[in-house]
Structure formats: structure tokens, C-alpha cells
Design a protein around this motif. Structure first.
Motif, PDB file in Angstrom:
ATOM      1  N   VAL A   1     -13.540  14.781  -9.334  1.00  0.00           N
ATOM      2  CA  VAL A   1     -12.788  13.627  -8.724  1.00  0.00           C
ATOM      3  C   VAL A   1     -13.444  12.272  -9.151  1.00  0.00           C
ATOM      4  CG1 VAL A   1     -11.744  14.895  -6.977  1.00  0.00           C
ATOM      5  CG2 VAL A   1     -13.954  13.885  -6.541  1.00  0.00           C
ATOM      6  N   THR A   2     -12.562  11.147  -9.175  1.00  0.00           N
ATOM      7  CA  THR A   2     -13.090   9.913  -9.430  1.00  0.00           C
ATOM      8  C   THR A   2     -12.568   8.649  -8.206  1.00  0.00           C
ATOM      9  OG1 THR A   2     -11.450   9.361 -11.065  1.00  0.00           O
ATOM     10  CG2 THR A   2     -13.620  10.535 -11.579  1.00  0.00           C
ATOM     11  N   PRO A   3     -13.186   8.823  -7.167  1.00  0.00           N
ATOM     12  CA  PRO A   3     -12.664   7.756  -6.297  1.00  0.00           C
ATOM     13  C   PRO A   3     -12.763   6.345  -6.858  1.00  0.00           C
ATOM     14  CG  PRO A   3     -14.221   9.359  -5.134  1.00  0.00           C
ATOM     15  CD  PRO A   3     -14.258   9.541  -6.554  1.00  0.00           C
ATOM     16  N   ARG A   4     -11.844   5.638  -6.513  1.00  0.00           N
ATOM     17  CA  ARG A   4     -11.764   4.325  -6.997  1.00  0.00           C
ATOM     18  C   ARG A   4     -12.621   3.218  -6.545  1.00  0.00           C
ATOM     19  NH1 ARG A   4      -8.536  -0.669  -5.426  1.00  0.00           N
ATOM     20  NH2 ARG A   4      -8.437  -1.846  -7.151  1.00  0.00           N
ATOM     21  N   VAL A   5     -12.900   3.493  -5.470  1.00  0.00           N
ATOM     22  CA  VAL A   5     -14.128   2.534  -4.997  1.00  0.00           C
ATOM     23  C   VAL A   5     -15.688   3.092  -5.170  1.00  0.00           C
ATOM     24  CG1 VAL A   5     -12.614   1.733  -3.022  1.00  0.00           C
ATOM     25  CG2 VAL A   5     -14.263   3.412  -2.275  1.00  0.00           C
ATOM     26  N   LEU A   6     -15.706   4.238  -5.686  1.00  0.00           N
ATOM     27  CA  LEU A   6     -17.073   4.999  -5.906  1.00  0.00           C
ATOM     28  C   LEU A   6     -17.428   5.045  -7.252  1.00  0.00           C
ATOM     29  CD1 LEU A   6     -17.292   7.487  -3.122  1.00  0.00           C
ATOM     30  CD2 LEU A   6     -18.202   5.128  -2.982  1.00  0.00           C
ATOM     31  N   PHE A   7     -16.552   5.381  -8.180  1.00  0.00           N
ATOM     32  CA  PHE A   7     -16.758   6.018  -9.342  1.00  0.00           C
ATOM     33  C   PHE A   7     -16.444   4.924 -10.541  1.00  0.00           C
ATOM     34  CE2 PHE A   7     -15.429   7.497 -13.570  1.00  0.00           C
ATOM     35  CZ  PHE A   7     -16.258   8.374 -13.819  1.00  0.00           C
ATOM     36  N   HIS A   8     -17.687   4.887 -11.054  1.00  0.00           N
ATOM     37  CA  HIS A   8     -17.994   3.663 -12.272  1.00  0.00           C
ATOM     38  C   HIS A   8     -17.794   4.402 -13.400  1.00  0.00           C
ATOM     39  CE1 HIS A   8     -20.006   1.058 -14.973  1.00  0.00           C
ATOM     40  NE2 HIS A   8     -19.140   0.177 -14.499  1.00  0.00           N
TER      41      HIS A   8
ATOM     42  N   LEU B   1       0.801  -1.276   0.041  1.00  0.00           N
ATOM     43  CA  LEU B   1      -0.040  -0.131  -0.031  1.00  0.00           C
ATOM     44  C   LEU B   1       0.948   1.269   0.148  1.00  0.00           C
ATOM     45  CD1 LEU B   1      -0.283   1.707   3.010  1.00  0.00           C
ATOM     46  CD2 LEU B   1      -1.378  -0.801   3.362  1.00  0.00           C
ATOM     47  N   LEU B   2       2.014   1.203   0.357  1.00  0.00           N
ATOM     48  CA  LEU B   2       2.874   2.330   0.297  1.00  0.00           C
ATOM     49  C   LEU B   2       3.326   2.569  -0.826  1.00  0.00           C
ATOM     50  CD1 LEU B   2       5.231   1.636   3.929  1.00  0.00           C
ATOM     51  CD2 LEU B   2       3.224   3.365   3.483  1.00  0.00           C
ATOM     52  N   LYS B   3       3.635   1.492  -1.735  1.00  0.00           N
ATOM     53  CA  LYS B   3       3.952   1.691  -3.130  1.00  0.00           C
ATOM     54  C   LYS B   3       2.745   2.291  -3.989  1.00  0.00           C
ATOM     55  CE  LYS B   3       6.582  -1.357  -5.107  1.00  0.00           C
ATOM     56  NZ  LYS B   3       6.965  -2.473  -5.739  1.00  0.00           N
ATOM     57  N   ASP B   4       1.614   1.754  -3.629  1.00  0.00           N
ATOM     58  CA  ASP B   4       0.416   1.878  -4.469  1.00  0.00           C
ATOM     59  C   ASP B   4      -0.823   2.023  -3.435  1.00  0.00           C
ATOM     60  OD1 ASP B   4      -1.792   2.338  -6.123  1.00  0.00           O
ATOM     61  OD2 ASP B   4      -1.437   0.525  -7.391  1.00  0.00           O
ATOM     62  N   ALA B   5      -1.176   3.201  -3.067  1.00  0.00           N
ATOM     63  CA  ALA B   5      -2.216   3.368  -2.071  1.00  0.00           C
ATOM     64  C   ALA B   5      -3.500   2.753  -2.568  1.00  0.00           C
ATOM     65  CB  ALA B   5      -2.535   4.814  -1.797  1.00  0.00           C
ATOM     66  N   ASP B   6      -3.832   2.473  -3.809  1.00  0.00           N
ATOM     67  CA  ASP B   6      -4.972   1.989  -4.366  1.00  0.00           C
ATOM     68  C   ASP B   6      -4.768   0.400  -4.507  1.00  0.00           C
ATOM     69  OD1 ASP B   6      -6.495   4.292  -4.486  1.00  0.00           O
ATOM     70  OD2 ASP B   6      -5.900   4.680  -6.528  1.00  0.00           O
ATOM     71  N   SER B   7      -3.628  -0.133  -4.084  1.00  0.00           N
ATOM     72  CA  SER B   7      -3.540  -1.338  -4.260  1.00  0.00           C
ATOM     73  C   SER B   7      -4.169  -2.276  -3.197  1.00  0.00           C
ATOM     74  CB  SER B   7      -2.102  -1.885  -3.952  1.00  0.00           C
ATOM     75  OG  SER B   7      -1.506  -1.765  -2.679  1.00  0.00           O
ATOM     76  N   MET B   8      -4.905  -1.769  -1.932  1.00  0.00           N
ATOM     77  CA  MET B   8      -5.729  -2.555  -1.186  1.00  0.00           C
ATOM     78  C   MET B   8      -6.906  -1.753  -1.006  1.00  0.00           C
ATOM     79  SD  MET B   8      -3.027  -3.593   1.720  1.00  0.00           S
ATOM     80  CE  MET B   8      -4.378  -4.099   2.686  1.00  0.00           C
ATOM     81  N   THR B   9      -8.243  -2.308  -1.014  1.00  0.00           N
ATOM     82  CA  THR B   9      -9.438  -1.745  -0.907  1.00  0.00           C
ATOM     83  C   THR B   9      -9.586  -0.846   0.103  1.00  0.00           C
ATOM     84  OG1 THR B   9     -10.250  -3.736  -2.022  1.00  0.00           O
ATOM     85  CG2 THR B   9     -11.960  -2.260  -1.429  1.00  0.00           C
ATOM     86  N   SER B  10      -9.251  -1.195   1.396  1.00  0.00           N
ATOM     87  CA  SER B  10      -9.632  -0.355   2.520  1.00  0.00           C
ATOM     88  C   SER B  10      -8.805   0.966   2.435  1.00  0.00           C
ATOM     89  CB  SER B  10      -9.445  -1.128   3.587  1.00  0.00           C
ATOM     90  OG  SER B  10     -10.472  -1.973   4.092  1.00  0.00           O
ATOM     91  N   VAL B  11      -7.357   0.525   2.079  1.00  0.00           N
ATOM     92  CA  VAL B  11      -6.587   1.861   1.920  1.00  0.00           C
ATOM     93  C   VAL B  11      -6.812   2.898   0.979  1.00  0.00           C
ATOM     94  CG1 VAL B  11      -4.080   2.592   1.625  1.00  0.00           C
ATOM     95  CG2 VAL B  11      -4.570   0.483   2.992  1.00  0.00           C
ATOM     96  N   SER B  12      -7.382   2.373  -0.342  1.00  0.00           N
ATOM     97  CA  SER B  12      -7.854   3.442  -1.146  1.00  0.00           C
ATOM     98  C   SER B  12      -9.073   3.850  -0.733  1.00  0.00           C
ATOM     99  CB  SER B  12      -8.315   2.477  -2.447  1.00  0.00           C
ATOM    100  OG  SER B  12      -8.881   3.391  -3.475  1.00  0.00           O
TER     101      SER B  12
END
Length: 506
Positions: free
Chosen positions: A467-474, A417-428
Motif C-alpha cells: 500500500v502507498t498512502p498518499r500522505v505517507l509514501f514518497h 472530497l466525495l468526488k475524490d477522497a484524496d482531494s483534501m489532505t485530512s480526508v486522505s
């Protein structure tokens, strides 16, 4: 000091407590960010008829009738997944926009509960693992499934997609749980309940997406054969379930709408699709599965092996069982290879991932069990003594090794997650909440909603999201073309003549 560490730091009870707390904390941002989720794309097209009936009448009877009518229309014109379509016409936003957030919450909690329930039955009830071992395996497995899902918005937060795939996947896990309970139970009343519930749930699963329906049918056929040929009893519930899921699958497959839909896609020969499924299943492992997933399962090997040393189940055919399980996992690729000639959309890849994780876990369990049984036989042949090989295998049963590996898994997750904040769902999700991105997205959607609800505006001009949050925006948002289906569906849902997207100027 060593005794304290063994009793309170690396004890399996405490390891379960540690991983359980981490898992519970990881769910908080996922559930909290759901309050900022909103409908899009197919939510509007499938809910178009029911929403107007509900607004005009407020009658539950009329609403269900409208849902049935809409399902019949889709069955004739687009797809045969009747059980899923019926549920999709009744998404929360049909009743109120503010209720939409409960859809993602239900998908997440339902998925977690169904996964844990099935694993508890298999690991504790069927294999005899103690509750702490079962808990550690179950929590780590569910954590991996949630955190490394391929596309979280399509897996949990976009209701149409989440219900169609993740929701019915969870329902299939519940189906298998009830089947196993019906086989193991000696309580006549419980057996009657399971015998009624299994065919009903099986019929719903058979009327869901083709990936879940086909895979579930294959598994149920194997369970039924096992009950009839091997156990020679307790076959009624699985047999009825198999009959009902086959009936539902036939109804779904023979829908006129499937042929109409297939015109828009490039199909593959059915036999070739089955053959290529094994190839695609192999490539999927290298393309999608991330390093923390592998380490998570490696971390579970010691505790799995140690817990199976005295298991009553004999694990006699590891090679054949793993091959059969790989075939079931590969079958999740067949429907989309046949209809799309590819992996399919991201929401299908989520289901492929879930299937692979179960394949990997059960393969590890069966192989570890087979090795443990072999080690036990060696001990028995040696007259109960512990030879050099047995002492080496006992090392991986050490709770300290288990704890270190489990914590190493979480350490790798942190590194990822430190390398890619979006790599884990909760962190994203947490990142979108902390930065205010989720709230901004929510505010901009509410601004759109104010325009859509205004009866004086016939042609709605809606600003694009900043903005397009990864877990919200389709990404199936409306466009600048008012004639494309996402625009026309949204316009119809809110009684507009047209809807168009306009760029957001700095």
C-alpha cells in the motif's frame, strides 16, 4: 426566532467558533497519522554521517561537529543551502526511528502557528480588524493552505522535503511577524529583542532553499524601503535583517556545489527565467488552484470589506500594489526556472501555492480596502448621507451573507472530497487510517527495519510496499537496482553491503 438566528447562528463570534471547530477537527487525522511516517531517500543520505557518530559516541558536541562537517561537504559537492542542510543532517531518525513522527507534527503545527501569527499581526494590529473577523479570515485561510496543499507527503511528512521548504517557509513568516512587531512596538525592551532576533532568523532563511530565500529578500527590501522613505523611522531591525539575509544568500549562491549539481539539470538564461516567471505564475493559477480554494476566498470578501470600512489605512494605490505583490508571487518560480527550466518538484509547487494564497488574500484585502475608502469618500461628499450606491455596498457586510458563504465553502469542500477522497489532505489521511492502509504501511516498514537492524544480514532484501498512502509514501523508494543512490544511502545508514527491493508476490 430571527433575533436568535442573528445572535447565535450568524453572529461572527459563532461563525468563528464553527469554523474553528471544523479546523481543529481537520488537524486530528493529520497529526495522528504522523505516527506511521518513516524516513526515506534523502533522509538517509543527509543523515548518513551524523547517525554513525551519534550511535558510536552519543555525544551532542561530536554530533554537531559531524553535522557541520557534513554541511561543508554538501556545500562543496551538491548545494549551498547551508542552514537547511545542517538541519537536515539532524533529522529525528538520526536519534531514533521512533522519533521520526515528531518531524511531521512539528512541520504541521509550526506552519499553522506561523501563518496564524503573521495574519493576526497584519489583520488586527496593522489593519484594526476585530478579533472575530481576524479569526474567521485566519482560520479559513490556514484551512485552505493545509487541506489543498499540492503534495502533503513532501509538504509535511517527508522530513527532508518538509523542513527544506515548508519548515523554512514557516520560519520566514515568523521573520516577517517579528519585523512588523519591531516596527509597531513602542516598548524599548521588545524592540531590542526583535532587533536581535530578526537578523538571526533572516540569516537562517537566507541559507535555506532559494525560493524562500529570494522571495523573503525581496519582501524585506520593500519593507526596509518603506520604513526609511515613508515612515522615516523604525528601520533598524528590517535593515539589519536585509543585510543578514543578503549575506546568507550570497554565501549560498556562491557555493561550489551548486555548479556541480547544475550539471545534472537543464538551466535557463537568468533574465529569461525572470521574464518567464510571470508567465508560469499565471499558468500555475489555472493548473493547480482548485474550485474550493476560490470559493473560500470569495466567502471572505464580505467580511473583509465590512471590516475595512473604517480602517485608518487608506489603500491609495491598488493597481500598483497588486502588480508588486504579483511580482513577489511570481519570483517564487524564478529559481527553479533558472535551474530546472520547469516548475520543479512537487515540494516546490507547495511553496508556490502558499505564495499564491498570500498574494490572493492580500490582493483582496487591498482592493476591498480601496473600494471601502472610495465609498467613505462618497458618503463624506454627500454630507454624511447614505446614497443608493452606499446601501448596495452595505449588503455584503451583512453577517448572514458572510456566514452563508463560509458554510457554502465548507459544503463545496465536502462535495470535492466525495468526488475524490484524496482531494483534501485530512480526508486522505483519515481514509488511510480508517481502511487500515496507514497501519499496514507502518507494519511493512517495521518489517523492513527488522531486517536492516539485523547485524547478521549484510545484503538486505526488502519487500515492496503493498500500500502507498498518499500522505505517507514518497515515490523515491528503493528499487531493484542496488547501485542507485536511494539504495546505497539506505545501505550506508544501516551498515549494509547492499539493499535491494524485491517484488511482493500474491
Amino acid at each position: 426566532m430571527n433575533r436568535f438566528i442573528s445572535n447565535y447562528v450568524f453572529n461572527r463570534k459563532w461563525v468563528l467558533l464553527y469554523v474553528g471547530i471544523i479546523f481543529a477537527l481537520s488537524l486530528i487525522p493529520l497529526l495522528y497519522i504522523a505516527r506511521f511516517s518513516h524516513p526515506s531517500a534523502d533522509d538517509f543520505s543527509y543523515g548518513n554521517h551524523t547517525v554513525h557518530v551519534w550511535r558510536e559516541t552519543g555525544s551532542v558536541t561530536r554530533l554537531l561537529s559531524a553535522a557541520a562537517e557534513g554541511t561543508r561537504g554538501v556545500y562543496r559537492s551538491w548545494q549551498g543551502s547551508f542552514a537547511a542542510v545542517f538541519a537536515m543532517t539532524l533529522h529525528p531518525a538520526v536519534f531514533s526511528e521512533s522519533l521520526y513522527m515528531f518531524g511531521p507534527m512539528l512541520m504541521i503545527l509550526g506552519f499553522v502557528a506561523a501563518t496564524m501569527f503573521l495574519l493576526k499581526i497584519i489583520l488586527m494590529d496593522c489593519l484594526g480588524m476585530d478579533k472575530y473577523v481576524c479569526g474567521i479570515i485566519t482560520v479559513v485561510f490556514t484551512f485552505i493552505s493545509v487541506q489543498f496543499i499540492f503534495c502533503p507527503v513532501e509538504g509535511f511528512y517527508w522530513y527532508n522535503s518538509a523542513l527544506y521548504y515548508t519548515g523554512f517557509h514557516s520560519l520566514s513568516l515568523l521573520l516577517f511577524s517579528f519585523i512588523l512587531l519591531s516596527i509597531r512596538s513602542e516598548n524599548k525592551r521588545a524592540i531590542i529583542i526583535y532587533t536581535i532576533a530578526v537578523p538571526f532568523i533572516a540569516f537562517l532563511v537566507g541559507g535555506s532553499n532559494f525560493v524562500t530565500a529570494l522571495t523573503s529578500t525581496s519582501i524585506m527590501a520593500l519593507i526596509t524601503m518603506y520604513c526609511i522613505i515613508v515612515k522615516r523611522g523604525k528601520w533598524l531591525a528590517p535593515s539589519l535583517g536585509l543585510i543578514m539575509i543578503c549575506i546568507a544568500l550570497v554565501i549560498s549562491v556562491t557555493a561550489p556545489g551548486n555548479a556541480a549539481r547544475q550539471v545534472h539539470f537543464t538551466s535557463m538564461d537568468p533574465l529569461l527565467a525572470v521574464i518567464r516567471s510571470f508567465e508560469y505564475a499565471f499558468h500555475f493559477i489555472s493548473l493547480v488552484i482548485r474550485a474550493p480554494v476560490w470559493l473560500g476566498f470569495i466567502a471572505l470578501i464580505p467580511i473583509i470589506y465590512g471590516s475595512l470600512r473604517n480602517c485608518a489605512f487608506r489603500f491609495r494605490y491598488p493597481v500598483w500594489v497588486v502588480i508588486v505583490m504579483y511580482g513577489i508571487y511570481a519570483s517564487t518560480f524564478t529559481p527553479n526556472l533558472y535551474s530546472w527550466s520547469s516548475f520543479g518538484p512537487a515540494r516546490v509547487v507547495n511553496i508556490n501555492l502558499f505564495a499564491f494564497l498570500f498574494f490572493l488574500l492580500f490582493s483582496i484585502i487591498y482592493i476591498c480596502g480601496s473600494i471601502a475608502c472610495y465609498a467613505d469618500r462618497k458618503v463624506q461628499l454627500a454630507g454624511g448621507g447614505r446614497n443608493k450606491k452606499t446601501r448596495r455596498t452595505s449588503v455584503i457586510e451583512n453577517p448572514i451573507i458572510t456566514a452563508v458563504l463560509v458554510f457554502a465553502f465548507f459544503a463545496v469542500c465536502v462535495h470535492a472530497l466525495l468526488k475524490d477522497a484524496d482531494s483534501m489532505t485530512s480526508v486522505s489521511a483519515a481514509g488511510s487510517l480508517i481502511t487500515g492502509e496507514a497501519r499496514t504501511f507502518h507494519g511493512e516498514y517495521l518489517a523492513r527495519l527488522e531486517i536492516l537492524r539485523d547485524p547478521n544480514i549484510r545484503d538486505a532484501e526488502l519487500l515492496e510496499f503493498s500500500v502507498t498512502p498518499r500522505v505517507l509514501f514518497h515515490n523515491l523508494d528503493i528499487t531493484h537496482d542496488p547501485t542507485v543512490w536511494p539504495n546505497t544511502s539506505l545501505a550506508s545508514f544501516y551498515n549494509k553491503d547492499s539493499v535491494i527491493l524485491i517484488p511482493r508476490t500474491p
